[in-house]
Design a protein around this motif. Sequence first.
Motif, PDB file in Angstrom:
ATOM      1  N   GLY A 177       0.836  -1.187   0.000  1.00  0.00           N
ATOM      2  CA  GLY A 177       0.000   0.000   0.000  1.00  0.00           C
ATOM      3  C   GLY A 177       0.866   1.230   0.000  1.00  0.00           C
ATOM      4  N   THR A 178       0.255   2.364   0.236  1.00  0.00           N
ATOM      5  CA  THR A 178       1.008   3.593   0.451  1.00  0.00           C
ATOM      6  C   THR A 178       0.511   4.230   1.734  1.00  0.00           C
ATOM      7  N   ASP A 179       1.263   5.184   2.246  1.00  0.00           N
ATOM      8  CA  ASP A 179       0.876   5.874   3.476  1.00  0.00           C
ATOM      9  C   ASP A 179       1.419   7.291   3.445  1.00  0.00           C
ATOM     10  N   THR A 180       0.510   8.245   3.329  1.00  0.00           N
ATOM     11  CA  THR A 180       0.854   9.665   3.389  1.00  0.00           C
ATOM     12  C   THR A 180       0.297  10.290   4.658  1.00  0.00           C
ATOM     13  N   ALA A 181      -0.944   9.891   5.000  1.00  0.00           N
ATOM     14  CA  ALA A 181      -1.606  10.458   6.176  1.00  0.00           C
ATOM     15  C   ALA A 181      -2.199   9.386   7.078  1.00  0.00           C
ATOM     16  N   GLY A 182      -1.869   8.129   6.821  1.00  0.00           N
ATOM     17  CA  GLY A 182      -2.409   7.035   7.629  1.00  0.00           C
ATOM     18  C   GLY A 182      -2.956   5.893   6.806  1.00  0.00           C
ATOM     19  N   SER A 183      -2.737   5.938   5.495  1.00  0.00           N
ATOM     20  CA  SER A 183      -3.336   4.959   4.584  1.00  0.00           C
ATOM     21  C   SER A 183      -2.787   3.554   4.748  1.00  0.00           C
ATOM     22  N   GLY A 184      -1.668   3.402   5.437  1.00  0.00           N
ATOM     23  CA  GLY A 184      -1.117   2.077   5.690  1.00  0.00           C
ATOM     24  C   GLY A 184      -1.403   1.584   7.090  1.00  0.00           C
ATOM     25  N   LYS A 231       4.233   1.199   8.394  1.00  0.00           N
ATOM     26  CA  LYS A 231       4.606   2.417   7.702  1.00  0.00           C
ATOM     27  C   LYS A 231       6.058   2.708   8.053  1.00  0.00           C
ATOM     28  N   PRO A 232       6.967   2.375   7.153  1.00  0.00           N
ATOM     29  CA  PRO A 232       8.380   2.562   7.500  1.00  0.00           C
ATOM     30  C   PRO A 232       8.788   4.029   7.507  1.00  0.00           C
ATOM     31  N   THR A 233       9.987   4.269   7.959  1.00  0.00           N
ATOM     32  CA  THR A 233      10.561   5.604   7.896  1.00  0.00           C
ATOM     33  C   THR A 233      10.482   6.136   6.467  1.00  0.00           C
ATOM     34  N   LYS A 234      10.103   7.385   6.349  1.00  0.00           N
ATOM     35  CA  LYS A 234       9.978   8.025   5.035  1.00  0.00           C
ATOM     36  C   LYS A 234      11.295   7.924   4.258  1.00  0.00           C
ATOM     37  N   GLY A 235      11.222   7.390   3.042  1.00  0.00           N
ATOM     38  CA  GLY A 235      12.413   7.233   2.212  1.00  0.00           C
ATOM     39  C   GLY A 235      13.144   5.929   2.420  1.00  0.00           C
ATOM     40  N   MET A 236      12.801   5.169   3.448  1.00  0.00           N
ATOM     41  CA  MET A 236      13.448   3.878   3.689  1.00  0.00           C
ATOM     42  C   MET A 236      13.187   2.935   2.514  1.00  0.00           C
ATOM     43  N   VAL A 237      11.975   3.021   1.952  1.00  0.00           N
ATOM     44  CA  VAL A 237      11.623   2.297   0.738  1.00  0.00           C
ATOM     45  C   VAL A 237      11.353   3.326  -0.351  1.00  0.00           C
ATOM     46  N   THR A 238      12.018   3.209  -1.480  1.00  0.00           N
ATOM     47  CA  THR A 238      11.852   4.192  -2.540  1.00  0.00           C
ATOM     48  C   THR A 238      10.406   4.261  -3.024  1.00  0.00           C
ATOM     49  N   THR A 239       9.949   5.465  -3.328  1.00  0.00           N
ATOM     50  CA  THR A 239       8.609   5.651  -3.888  1.00  0.00           C
ATOM     51  C   THR A 239       8.662   5.948  -5.388  1.00  0.00           C
ATOM     52  N   GLN A 240       9.756   5.581  -6.028  1.00  0.00           N
ATOM     53  CA  GLN A 240       9.788   5.654  -7.489  1.00  0.00           C
ATOM     54  C   GLN A 240       8.686   4.746  -8.036  1.00  0.00           C
ATOM     55  N   GLY A 241       7.975   5.231  -9.043  1.00  0.00           N
ATOM     56  CA  GLY A 241       6.902   4.431  -9.625  1.00  0.00           C
ATOM     57  C   GLY A 241       5.606   4.484  -8.853  1.00  0.00           C
ATOM     58  N   VAL A 242       5.482   5.447  -7.941  1.00  0.00           N
ATOM     59  CA  VAL A 242       4.258   5.644  -7.167  1.00  0.00           C
ATOM     60  C   VAL A 242       3.614   6.955  -7.595  1.00  0.00           C
ATOM     61  N   VAL A 243       2.316   6.924  -7.891  1.00  0.00           N
ATOM     62  CA  VAL A 243       1.596   8.157  -8.194  1.00  0.00           C
ATOM     63  C   VAL A 243       1.611   9.009  -6.924  1.00  0.00           C
ATOM     64  N   PRO A 244       2.186  10.196  -6.948  1.00  0.00           N
ATOM     65  CA  PRO A 244       2.321  10.962  -5.707  1.00  0.00           C
ATOM     66  C   PRO A 244       0.990  11.481  -5.185  1.00  0.00           C
ATOM     67  N   ALA A 245       0.860  11.454  -3.866  1.00  0.00           N
ATOM     68  CA  ALA A 245      -0.234  12.150  -3.195  1.00  0.00           C
ATOM     69  C   ALA A 245       0.331  13.453  -2.635  1.00  0.00           C
ATOM     70  N   CYS A 246       1.359  13.333  -1.818  1.00  0.00           N
ATOM     71  CA  CYS A 246       2.194  14.463  -1.392  1.00  0.00           C
ATOM     72  C   CYS A 246       3.627  13.946  -1.480  1.00  0.00           C
TER      73      CYS A 246
END
Length: 559
Positions: free
Chosen positions: A174-181, A194-209
């Motif tokens: 999944g993804t998590d920007t505000a609690g989605s995970g 929900k890991p530390t931001k950037g710990m897993v690359t978000t390349q290839g993810v439609v951005p929310a923020c």
Amino acid sequence: MAEKDPCSLPDILDLHKLQAAYAEKRLSPTQLIKQLYPRLQAEEATFITLAELDDLLDTCRQLEAQPQEERGSLWGVPFAVKDNVDVAGYPTTAACAAFKYHPKRSAPAIEALLHEGGIMLGKTNLDQFATGLVGTRSPYGTPRNAFDDRFVPGGSSSGSAAVVGSGLATFAVGTDTAGSGRVPAQFNGCVGIKPTKGMVTTQGVVPACRSLDCLSCFARSVEDGATIVHIMQKAGKPEDPLWRARPPHLPKPPPFSPRTSTTPAIQHAANAAANGHATNGHAKPHFRFGIPTPEYLDFSGPGGPAVAEAAQTLFKEAVQRMQALGGEMVQVDFSAADKIAGMLYGGAFLAERYSALRGFLEQSGKARPTPEQLAADPRIERVLGAILSGATKWTGADVYDAQAELVTATAHTRLELAKVDFFLVPTALNHFTVAEIEGQEKGGEGAQLTWAFNGRLGRFTNFVNLMDMCGISVPSGVLEHPLLPTDGSQAEADVAKRAEHLSATGDPTPSLPFGVTLLAPAWGDEMLWAHAAKFVRAAGLGCGPEGHGVLAYKSSGKP
């Protein structure tokens, strides 16, 4: 009584059980997929794009032809991917047909999972453009809550959490920007990392923020989820602007070792807590955890005082369980964190939501749409248009003002974090029915929309990425929804309305999952996973309805 088939669903989907069944040749990927597929097809609205059976069986044949020494750590393991994450060969929609595109390659994190032999079952439904915590904001329908289809599955990673909670996959991305995970993990009774931001690359993810987005993992256990996050983490590269390595100056944490036993004293306390007995000091405090002061633990909602009291009791039990595991409870000032939570959707940071979709919303170089045009855009969900229409009023100066306010509030919360090893909070304060959410967010033509219930779900999730924290949501108990009165005063109208709805649709006293979330500053992931794994073992809970000892309720009567 007939003995249970050791390869039966959903138990066999636990990662270590599945790997053992494959190693002992009690099961093959082909046999597993043939068992799973009819159930996957029966799930309306969970998938936006479900893989074709022939394609899945072809993948199984390729895997089964591999020499033993070439098989990866996820060989034959079924998983699903949220449909705002690219998977080659499948369209990416972000739950918006007008936005759909066909990626040439998979997101690097997904490539890592496929390289290890994972079998991708399909692309799961979500709140459109990953905006929402409810799971009802999709033109593709609302995925079924694994416990009771009258209640929302949570969002925005609704389909990913539902597929795990319903026993249809070993894990889901999944993804998590505000609690989605995290919120959907509670509502479907599974683990959400929900890991530390950037710990897993978000390349290839439609951005929310883009500055806040994280890939998340829904799993049947903490151990399974940690294994998956570690695999996805390896996809990051130094040249990737959406990935970051652990800062070298930070002390290296002890690695989280799946399925390790605790010390005898801690295990004794854990067993006592699981059985509801006092520990009498058997577990000497060796860590500290912070909980919000009572004014922030407001469980009031459409279920009225009886439901709120039941949820409050479950959180108190979670605190006692953590104390039994050797934790010292500390009440912390949650005012700054609560303020930050409100900033994500209630202030200038909302402009980043618009920025992420600007190319789509301003197609063909057209001028920026007016708030009225955004609210009426037929390509997007009406509630999303209403939310985005509020993003256009903010100026660049407003964004800088908000950033300054965030710095101050974050500094205050960090002082509270310094008092403890981690925060322990309810994952979500309320369970809302689909009817309750749609009553606010759908409405008739010309009706005034509100998303107040959605906002309540974000109290303990919205601030986390803004503050650069990590988190994990885990099962903690079962909320036995009390029988509600159907007649009452005007002040109790919401309670009567819910009671009438539950009675009219079947079961008036549903059993719903209750979850808690552990939160820590960035790079505290391994520490959180270790505490979370012990907590879940003490709670004695597994994944989904079966793991919580309840029967899934389907008001539709469909299999």
